[in-house]
Design a protein around this motif. Sequence first.
Motif, PDB file in Angstrom:
ATOM      1  N   GLU A   7       0.774  -1.321  -0.064  1.00  0.00           N
ATOM      2  CA  GLU A   7      -0.016  -0.010   0.068  1.00  0.00           C
ATOM      3  C   GLU A   7       0.812   1.162  -0.113  1.00  0.00           C
ATOM      4  O   GLU A   7       0.715   2.011  -1.052  1.00  0.00           O
ATOM      5  N   SER A   8       1.768   1.370   1.088  1.00  0.00           N
ATOM      6  CA  SER A   8       2.511   2.560   1.060  1.00  0.00           C
ATOM      7  C   SER A   8       3.717   2.576  -0.067  1.00  0.00           C
ATOM      8  O   SER A   8       3.878   3.562  -0.481  1.00  0.00           O
ATOM      9  N   TYR A   9       4.336   1.600  -0.035  1.00  0.00           N
ATOM     10  CA  TYR A   9       5.426   1.446  -1.474  1.00  0.00           C
ATOM     11  C   TYR A   9       4.743   1.654  -2.650  1.00  0.00           C
ATOM     12  O   TYR A   9       5.307   2.357  -3.450  1.00  0.00           O
ATOM     13  N   GLY A  10       3.466   1.167  -2.953  1.00  0.00           N
ATOM     14  CA  GLY A  10       2.839   1.317  -4.168  1.00  0.00           C
ATOM     15  C   GLY A  10       2.486   2.698  -4.590  1.00  0.00           C
ATOM     16  O   GLY A  10       2.810   3.224  -5.578  1.00  0.00           O
ATOM     17  N   GLU A  11       1.944   3.358  -3.459  1.00  0.00           N
ATOM     18  CA  GLU A  11       1.511   4.736  -3.425  1.00  0.00           C
ATOM     19  C   GLU A  11       2.682   5.568  -3.950  1.00  0.00           C
ATOM     20  O   GLU A  11       2.689   6.522  -4.920  1.00  0.00           O
ATOM     21  N   ARG A  12       3.862   5.463  -3.240  1.00  0.00           N
ATOM     22  CA  ARG A  12       5.124   6.321  -3.463  1.00  0.00           C
ATOM     23  C   ARG A  12       5.571   5.853  -4.716  1.00  0.00           C
ATOM     24  O   ARG A  12       6.347   6.822  -5.499  1.00  0.00           O
ATOM     25  N   LEU A  13       5.562   4.716  -5.313  1.00  0.00           N
ATOM     26  CA  LEU A  13       6.174   4.509  -6.691  1.00  0.00           C
ATOM     27  C   LEU A  13       5.348   5.009  -7.894  1.00  0.00           C
ATOM     28  O   LEU A  13       5.769   5.506  -8.625  1.00  0.00           O
ATOM     29  N   LEU A  14       3.966   5.198  -7.342  1.00  0.00           N
ATOM     30  CA  LEU A  14       3.030   5.735  -8.269  1.00  0.00           C
ATOM     31  C   LEU A  14       3.125   7.090  -8.691  1.00  0.00           C
ATOM     32  O   LEU A  14       3.062   7.633  -9.737  1.00  0.00           O
ATOM     33  N   VAL A  15       3.349   7.933  -7.492  1.00  0.00           N
ATOM     34  CA  VAL A  15       3.676   9.445  -7.348  1.00  0.00           C
ATOM     35  C   VAL A  15       5.053   9.832  -7.685  1.00  0.00           C
ATOM     36  O   VAL A  15       5.350  11.035  -7.604  1.00  0.00           O
ATOM     37  N   GLY A  16       5.912   8.888  -7.811  1.00  0.00           N
ATOM     38  CA  GLY A  16       7.250   9.248  -8.231  1.00  0.00           C
ATOM     39  C   GLY A  16       8.165   9.443  -6.770  1.00  0.00           C
ATOM     40  O   GLY A  16       9.393   9.993  -7.062  1.00  0.00           O
ATOM     41  N   GLY A  17       7.692   9.295  -5.764  1.00  0.00           N
ATOM     42  CA  GLY A  17       8.383   9.239  -4.630  1.00  0.00           C
ATOM     43  C   GLY A  17       9.382   8.298  -4.647  1.00  0.00           C
ATOM     44  O   GLY A  17      10.603   8.445  -3.606  1.00  0.00           O
ATOM     45  N   ILE A  18       9.389   6.905  -4.934  1.00  0.00           N
ATOM     46  CA  ILE A  18      10.503   6.166  -5.201  1.00  0.00           C
ATOM     47  C   ILE A  18      10.669   5.750  -6.616  1.00  0.00           C
ATOM     48  O   ILE A  18       9.864   5.726  -7.359  1.00  0.00           O
ATOM     49  N   LYS A  19      11.763   5.530  -7.029  1.00  0.00           N
ATOM     50  CA  LYS A  19      12.356   5.534  -8.351  1.00  0.00           C
ATOM     51  C   LYS A  19      12.191   3.857  -8.394  1.00  0.00           C
ATOM     52  O   LYS A  19      12.952   2.806  -7.825  1.00  0.00           O
ATOM     53  N   PRO A  20      11.528   3.323  -9.516  1.00  0.00           N
ATOM     54  CA  PRO A  20      11.187   2.023  -9.527  1.00  0.00           C
ATOM     55  C   PRO A  20      12.429   1.238 -10.377  1.00  0.00           C
ATOM     56  O   PRO A  20      12.548   0.119 -10.082  1.00  0.00           O
ATOM     57  N   ARG A  21      13.217   1.683 -11.184  1.00  0.00           N
ATOM     58  CA  ARG A  21      14.289   1.267 -11.799  1.00  0.00           C
ATOM     59  C   ARG A  21      15.752   1.925 -11.457  1.00  0.00           C
ATOM     60  O   ARG A  21      16.271   2.747 -12.219  1.00  0.00           O
ATOM     61  N   PRO A  22      16.158   2.164  -9.867  1.00  0.00           N
ATOM     62  CA  PRO A  22      17.308   2.791  -9.642  1.00  0.00           C
ATOM     63  C   PRO A  22      18.628   2.157 -10.398  1.00  0.00           C
ATOM     64  O   PRO A  22      18.493   1.056 -10.551  1.00  0.00           O
ATOM     65  N   ASP A  23      19.415   3.178 -10.228  1.00  0.00           N
ATOM     66  CA  ASP A  23      20.874   2.539 -10.670  1.00  0.00           C
ATOM     67  C   ASP A  23      21.745   2.800  -9.352  1.00  0.00           C
ATOM     68  O   ASP A  23      22.266   3.752  -8.911  1.00  0.00           O
ATOM     69  N   ILE A  24      21.885   1.470  -8.629  1.00  0.00           N
ATOM     70  CA  ILE A  24      22.362   1.366  -7.186  1.00  0.00           C
ATOM     71  C   ILE A  24      23.777   1.225  -7.449  1.00  0.00           C
ATOM     72  O   ILE A  24      24.097   0.228  -8.502  1.00  0.00           O
ATOM     73  N   VAL A  25      24.742   1.924  -6.818  1.00  0.00           N
ATOM     74  CA  VAL A  25      26.025   2.068  -6.930  1.00  0.00           C
ATOM     75  C   VAL A  25      26.913   1.384  -5.465  1.00  0.00           C
ATOM     76  O   VAL A  25      26.274   2.098  -4.587  1.00  0.00           O
ATOM     77  N   VAL A  26      27.568   0.399  -5.733  1.00  0.00           N
ATOM     78  CA  VAL A  26      28.436  -0.008  -4.599  1.00  0.00           C
ATOM     79  C   VAL A  26      29.817   0.554  -5.061  1.00  0.00           C
ATOM     80  O   VAL A  26      30.433   0.166  -6.056  1.00  0.00           O
ATOM     81  N   GLN A  27      30.309   1.205  -3.949  1.00  0.00           N
ATOM     82  CA  GLN A  27      31.714   1.792  -4.021  1.00  0.00           C
ATOM     83  C   GLN A  27      32.530   1.337  -2.872  1.00  0.00           C
ATOM     84  O   GLN A  27      32.168   1.390  -1.678  1.00  0.00           O
ATOM     85  N   LYS A  28      33.523   0.325  -3.221  1.00  0.00           N
ATOM     86  CA  LYS A  28      34.467  -0.299  -2.364  1.00  0.00           C
ATOM     87  C   LYS A  28      35.482   0.818  -1.629  1.00  0.00           C
ATOM     88  O   LYS A  28      36.320   1.197  -2.744  1.00  0.00           O
ATOM     89  N   VAL A  29      35.442   1.488  -0.564  1.00  0.00           N
ATOM     90  CA  VAL A  29      36.254   2.696  -0.403  1.00  0.00           C
ATOM     91  C   VAL A  29      37.721   1.906   0.495  1.00  0.00           C
ATOM     92  O   VAL A  29      38.454   2.930   1.073  1.00  0.00           O
ATOM     93  N   ALA A  30      37.447   0.782   1.192  1.00  0.00           N
ATOM     94  CA  ALA A  30      38.381  -0.062   1.624  1.00  0.00           C
ATOM     95  C   ALA A  30      38.216  -1.310   1.523  1.00  0.00           C
ATOM     96  O   ALA A  30      37.111  -1.625   1.411  1.00  0.00           O
ATOM     97  N   PRO A  31      39.331  -2.356   1.790  1.00  0.00           N
ATOM     98  CA  PRO A  31      38.943  -3.864   1.568  1.00  0.00           C
ATOM     99  C   PRO A  31      37.624  -4.235   2.210  1.00  0.00           C
ATOM    100  O   PRO A  31      37.057  -5.111   1.583  1.00  0.00           O
ATOM    101  N   ALA A  32      37.299  -3.857   3.312  1.00  0.00           N
ATOM    102  CA  ALA A  32      36.209  -4.495   4.262  1.00  0.00           C
ATOM    103  C   ALA A  32      35.150  -3.383   4.255  1.00  0.00           C
ATOM    104  O   ALA A  32      34.145  -3.560   5.019  1.00  0.00           O
TER     105      ALA A  32
END
Length: 352
Positions: A58-83
């Motif tokens: 209900e809440s996730y769907g509402e926000r996806l429909l009104v643009g509050g959540i990006k449905p197809r994000p470009d998630i980036v993982v940056q390794k800043v140290a070995p761990a």
Amino acid sequence: MESTLNTVSRHSEAELTQLGTRAFTGLGLRPQDAAQVAAILVTADLFGLGTHGLGRIESYGERLLVGGIKPRPDIVVQKVAPALCKVDGDNGIGPLVGMRALQAAMEAASECGVGVALTRGSNHFGPISPYSLIAAEAGFASIIGSNATTTIAPWGGSDARLGNSPIGFGVPHPGGDPFLLDMAMSVVARAKIRNALKRGESIPDTWATDARGRPTTDPAAALDGFLLPIGGHKGYGLALMVDLFAGLLSDAAYLTHVKSWSDAPEEPQNLGHFFILIDTRRLGSTQWLAQRMSDFAAILHGSPAADAQQPVIVPGEIELSKLQRQRRDGIVLDPATYERLQQHAARAPMAA
């Protein structure tokens, strides 16, 4: 598999996972991303955590429909140290961002023995225990936390300045049930108060205060007021610690910088999470850990119960028992939630 009762229905884990995947695909997610979201939320329902399960459509769907959540994000993982990794969720749906961060932390822990992922640009990611279970089943002990919309007043304050900032811990038990502790920094989550309001029920006066800071049993007044922290000033301090790790150090929003998903559903929240993992296989054999975990639980279970009807338990036992029972008998799901899932699933491409 549906019950004949009017108020509840039961469905298999496979059915709800498939339906949830199609529902979130219908809301614009990639099918593989929707499957990860559905897996987290269905696990929450298996645990009996209905307020944080598929009902969140209900809440996730509402926000996806009104643009509050990006449905197809470009998630980036940056390794800043070995761990150590930094994860930018690009305003994606929370369970998807959470799973990417968990995977990054597990990869780092596999390489270094410990792994940390600090995450920004996210949204509500469901309960913590599903992530802790995934980590435990892979052999990792975990500390996981998230910040949240402001619902708690600072200790001695008179307006909301911090969230209930959940934190969870998990320790694997090879061949047995893992230790799983998942708790918010408030006495209860706002979702429980909202549900009491929907049912027309009162709430205990230890859950929240009204807008003037007075304890209340009225859920409507509580929703206009503030949640009470666990443990008084100690819970206040723990909530701040979680927000420092999840929000401030992750370069996410923190305290009053976090947007309210209910008041401004169309705006990004920029929530932050943290995942701290230890590869227990670096500490000893699975037999070593299994023996110690069994002994740990036995010491606790061996305490004579003050009430014979309520034996001593280890955190996670209730949820894991419900998980086993509902995998066998079917998951109880609110019919309105099931109908909402079907409506969104009908929008998904037939090939998805």
